[in-house]
Design a protein around this motif. Structure first.
Motif, PDB file in Angstrom:
ATOM      1  N   PRO A  33       0.794  -1.232   0.000  1.00 10.93           N
ATOM      2  CA  PRO A  33       0.000   0.000   0.000  1.00 10.93           C
ATOM      3  C   PRO A  33       0.826   1.281   0.000  1.00 10.93           C
ATOM      4  N   LEU A  34       2.164   1.166  -0.096  1.00  8.52           N
ATOM      5  CA  LEU A  34       3.022   2.325   0.136  1.00  8.52           C
ATOM      6  C   LEU A  34       3.172   3.242  -1.077  1.00  8.52           C
ATOM      7  N   LEU A  35       2.655   2.801  -2.218  1.00 12.17           N
ATOM      8  CA  LEU A  35       2.670   3.611  -3.446  1.00 12.17           C
ATOM      9  C   LEU A  35       4.078   3.983  -3.894  1.00 12.17           C
ATOM     10  N   LYS A  36       5.025   3.078  -3.666  1.00 18.77           N
ATOM     11  CA  LYS A  36       6.363   3.273  -4.222  1.00 18.77           C
ATOM     12  C   LYS A  36       6.281   3.167  -5.740  1.00 18.77           C
ATOM     13  N   ILE A  37       7.063   3.959  -6.440  1.00 18.53           N
ATOM     14  CA  ILE A  37       7.110   3.902  -7.899  1.00 18.53           C
ATOM     15  C   ILE A  37       8.415   3.236  -8.309  1.00 18.53           C
ATOM     16  N   ILE A  38       8.297   2.145  -9.046  1.00 12.32           N
ATOM     17  CA  ILE A  38       9.451   1.358  -9.471  1.00 12.32           C
ATOM     18  C   ILE A  38       9.760   1.695 -10.932  1.00 12.32           C
ATOM     19  N   ASP A  39      11.032   1.843 -11.240  1.00 12.60           N
ATOM     20  CA  ASP A  39      11.440   2.179 -12.608  1.00 12.60           C
ATOM     21  C   ASP A  39      11.352   0.930 -13.486  1.00 12.60           C
ATOM     22  N   ILE A  40      10.182   0.732 -14.075  1.00 11.41           N
ATOM     23  CA  ILE A  40       9.918  -0.482 -14.865  1.00 11.41           C
ATOM     24  C   ILE A  40      10.868  -0.585 -16.056  1.00 11.41           C
ATOM     25  N   PHE A  91       2.163  11.877   7.335  1.00 11.12           N
ATOM     26  CA  PHE A  91       2.593  12.082   5.944  1.00 11.12           C
ATOM     27  C   PHE A  91       1.534  11.521   5.000  1.00 11.12           C
ATOM     28  N   VAL A  92       1.574  11.999   3.767  1.00 12.77           N
ATOM     29  CA  VAL A  92       0.681  11.532   2.705  1.00 12.77           C
ATOM     30  C   VAL A  92       1.540  11.018   1.563  1.00 12.77           C
ATOM     31  N   ARG A  93       1.130   9.912   0.970  1.00 11.68           N
ATOM     32  CA  ARG A  93       1.802   9.420  -0.226  1.00 11.68           C
ATOM     33  C   ARG A  93       0.798   9.428  -1.389  1.00 11.68           C
ATOM     34  N   TYR A  94       1.159  10.178  -2.415  1.00  9.74           N
ATOM     35  CA  TYR A  94       0.379  10.202  -3.660  1.00  9.74           C
ATOM     36  C   TYR A  94       1.379  10.437  -4.784  1.00  9.74           C
ATOM     37  N   PRO A  95       1.425   9.575  -5.804  1.00  5.77           N
ATOM     38  CA  PRO A  95       2.501   9.603  -6.801  1.00  5.77           C
ATOM     39  C   PRO A  95       2.773  10.948  -7.474  1.00  5.77           C
ATOM     40  N   PHE A  96       1.750  11.762  -7.686  1.00  4.44           N
ATOM     41  CA  PHE A  96       1.964  13.017  -8.407  1.00  4.44           C
ATOM     42  C   PHE A  96       2.133  14.224  -7.479  1.00  4.44           C
ATOM     43  N   ARG A  97       2.215  13.998  -6.171  1.00  2.00           N
ATOM     44  CA  ARG A  97       2.557  15.101  -5.271  1.00  2.00           C
ATOM     45  C   ARG A  97       4.080  15.281  -5.262  1.00  2.00           C
ATOM     46  N   ASN A  98       4.520  16.517  -5.211  1.00  2.00           N
ATOM     47  CA  ASN A  98       5.955  16.795  -5.277  1.00  2.00           C
ATOM     48  C   ASN A  98       6.735  16.221  -4.103  1.00  2.00           C
ATOM     49  N   CYS A 114       8.350  11.062  -7.279  1.00  2.00           N
ATOM     50  CA  CYS A 114       7.391  11.861  -8.048  1.00  2.00           C
ATOM     51  C   CYS A 114       7.840  12.065  -9.497  1.00  2.00           C
ATOM     52  N   LYS A 115       9.107  12.384  -9.689  1.00  2.00           N
ATOM     53  CA  LYS A 115       9.634  12.639 -11.030  1.00  2.00           C
ATOM     54  C   LYS A 115       9.479  11.403 -11.915  1.00  2.00           C
ATOM     55  N   LEU A 116       9.794  10.232 -11.372  1.00  2.00           N
ATOM     56  CA  LEU A 116       9.649   8.985 -12.117  1.00  2.00           C
ATOM     57  C   LEU A 116       8.183   8.691 -12.394  1.00  2.00           C
ATOM     58  N   ALA A 117       7.325   8.941 -11.409  1.00  2.00           N
ATOM     59  CA  ALA A 117       5.887   8.702 -11.584  1.00  2.00           C
ATOM     60  C   ALA A 117       5.346   9.510 -12.754  1.00  2.00           C
ATOM     61  N   LYS A 118       5.752  10.761 -12.853  1.00  2.00           N
ATOM     62  CA  LYS A 118       5.255  11.624 -13.930  1.00  2.00           C
ATOM     63  C   LYS A 118       5.831  11.236 -15.289  1.00  2.00           C
ATOM     64  N   LYS A 119       6.959  10.572 -15.279  1.00  2.00           N
ATOM     65  CA  LYS A 119       7.541  10.072 -16.523  1.00  2.00           C
ATOM     66  C   LYS A 119       6.859   8.773 -16.968  1.00  2.00           C
ATOM     67  N   GLN A 120       6.551   7.922 -15.987  1.00  2.00           N
ATOM     68  CA  GLN A 120       6.086   6.558 -16.267  1.00  2.00           C
ATOM     69  C   GLN A 120       4.570   6.443 -16.375  1.00  2.00           C
ATOM     70  N   MET A 121       3.853   7.325 -15.668  1.00  2.00           N
ATOM     71  CA  MET A 121       2.394   7.274 -15.620  1.00  2.00           C
ATOM     72  C   MET A 121       1.800   8.544 -16.236  1.00  2.00           C
ATOM     73  N   THR A 122       0.595   8.431 -16.753  1.00  2.00           N
ATOM     74  CA  THR A 122      -0.064   9.607 -17.318  1.00  2.00           C
ATOM     75  C   THR A 122      -0.725  10.455 -16.240  1.00  2.00           C
ATOM     76  N   LEU A 123      -1.201   9.828 -15.154  1.00  2.00           N
ATOM     77  CA  LEU A 123      -1.819  10.518 -14.021  1.00  2.00           C
ATOM     78  C   LEU A 123      -1.460   9.759 -12.738  1.00  2.00           C
ATOM     79  N   GLY A 124      -1.781  10.346 -11.585  1.00  2.00           N
ATOM     80  CA  GLY A 124      -1.315   9.801 -10.321  1.00  2.00           C
ATOM     81  C   GLY A 124      -2.129   8.689  -9.711  1.00  2.00           C
ATOM     82  N   GLY A 125      -3.246   8.315 -10.321  1.00  2.00           N
ATOM     83  CA  GLY A 125      -4.052   7.227  -9.786  1.00  2.00           C
ATOM     84  C   GLY A 125      -5.056   7.687  -8.748  1.00  2.00           C
ATOM     85  N   ALA A 126      -5.809   6.738  -8.205  1.00  2.00           N
ATOM     86  CA  ALA A 126      -6.907   7.058  -7.293  1.00  2.00           C
ATOM     87  C   ALA A 126      -6.743   6.430  -5.913  1.00  2.00           C
TER      88      ALA A 126
END
Length: 389
Positions: free
Chosen positions: A154-161, A279-286, A291-303
């Protein structure tokens, strides 16, 4: 001889494609919606090549066609649940094989690897794929399979696929990406080099919390054959009715997801301003670590929004129970909002030591944001936070 005139292929938009799909088995009747085929067996020699529903059914084929089109790949194979889809992949391995896993995976994936397949001789190694030494780990251990999620649950880590796949593909190591949180609308693992893109269709793809399902998409003919074999040999097939429900649900996926993401991003920003929130974790929050990888890899931050409260487990539970519109329940991705306490729910089977090591604390909550009015959701969260402050 004159040249043959090629038919122009028009690539339609995603909203159109999920509604007007290729196969519907309705030609003879003119039915706008595909019918349900609740049959266990078929007469030998039929046009569709069906024989027994465990090894194929028109409703399976319809859903597979829609999913492969959505993922923009050659093949899709559907299963009775996300866990069944995981089982199909792992069943292709043999005793002694090593699966190299991201340390933060869905709790049921962890349980399946550690408590079921481990007894059959499969080995697992858990690593943090957000660290830069993953290449050394892969090269040293030469796993039979690499298993990641992004965003993780549930931690919303973004992995460099792409980085992982670029390296593992040179070593001919298959990479599985659980894409449940992102869906093909936000992220395309196969386009980033993954071998298999897995999703629990129970979640966003269906979106109405009324059917179980799983699916795997791939460009590999060899993997498609393995998955079809597992579906038939292990009895991992879904029901025709569940496939029909999921196919119905997928038609509104773009509409639902747009609303859910809009709600989630606003909720993440609102929670971050509350002193009760650690703290809050959301992929498109700075402030997200990747965050930088999320914005490169995903079109939006999810729900999905994950947050930690500055409280004890008892007060965290009290917060969850005080919510009106966020029902405390397992699962995610439906039109209704849900709140989950991962430490005692989705990841209850994970050892306490492991949970603490990776950051799943007693004060962590996971919000699956639905399609309700944003004002109502924010008011609900605020009143629950006030009740424990």
């Amino acid at each position: 001889m004159g040249s043959v005139k090629k038919e122009k292929v028009i690539r339609t938009g995603v909203n159109t494609r999920v509604i007007h799909h290729k196969e519907n088995f309705s030609k003879e009747t003119g039915s706008v919606m595909p019918p349900i085929f609740p049959t266990s067996t078929f007469v030998h020699g039929n046009e569709g090549g069906f024989d027994y529903t465990r090894s194929g059914n028109p409703n399976f084929r319809i859903l597979e066609s829609v999913l492969s089109d959505l993922e923009e790949c050659q093949f899709a194979c559907v299963f009775s649940s996300g866990v069944a889809a995981i089982t199909a992949i792992v069943s292709s391995l043999k005793a002694g094989d090593l699966i190299l896993c991201e340390e933060n995976l869905y709790g049921c994936t962890v349980r399946l690897f550690e408590q079921v397949f481990n007894s059959f001789g499969l080995k697992t190694l858990w690593v943090d794929f957000t660290k830069s030494n993953f290449k050394e780990v892969i090269a040293k251990h030469k796993p039979a399979l690499i298993w990641i999620e992004s965003p993780t649950n549930p931690l919303l880590k973004i992995i460099d696929i792409e980085a992982i796949c670029n390296f593992s593909n040179k070593m001919q190591i298959p990479v599985v990406v659980d894409n449940t949180f992102a869906t093909p609308l936000l992220q395309r693992p196969l386009k980033l080099g993954a071998t298999l893109s897995l999703t629990s269709t129970t979640k966003y793809i269906n979106g109405h919390s009324d059917a179980l399902g799983g699916a795997i998409c791939t460009e590999s003919t060899a993997w498609k054959e393995k998955l079809n074999f597992a579906q038939k040999a292990l009895g991992l097939n879904p029901s025709p009715f569940d496939c029909w429900l999921i196919n119905r649900g997928i038609k509104t996926l773009p509409l639902r997801l747009e609303r859910q993401i809009n709600n989630a991003s606003k909720i993440a920003n609102q929670l971050a301003e509350n002193p009760v929130i650690k703290f809050v974790r959301y992929p498109f929050r700075n402030d997200h670590p990747q965050c930088k990888l999320a914005k490169k890899q995903m079109t939006l931050g999810g729900a999905i929004v994950t947050a930690a409260l500055n409280t004890s487990q008892a007060k965290t539970f009290s917060f969850c129970k005080s919510l009106r519109f966020f029902k405390m329940a397992e699962s995610l991705g439906g039109i209704e909002s849900l709140v989950c306490h991962p430490a005692t729910m989705t990841h209850a089977s994970v050892s306490k030591e492991t949970k603490l090591k990776i950051g799943i604390t007693d004060s962590l909550i996971r919000l699956s944001v639905g399609c309700e009015n944003i004002e109502d959701l924010i008011a609900d969260l605020n009143q629950a936070l006030e009740s424990i402050s």
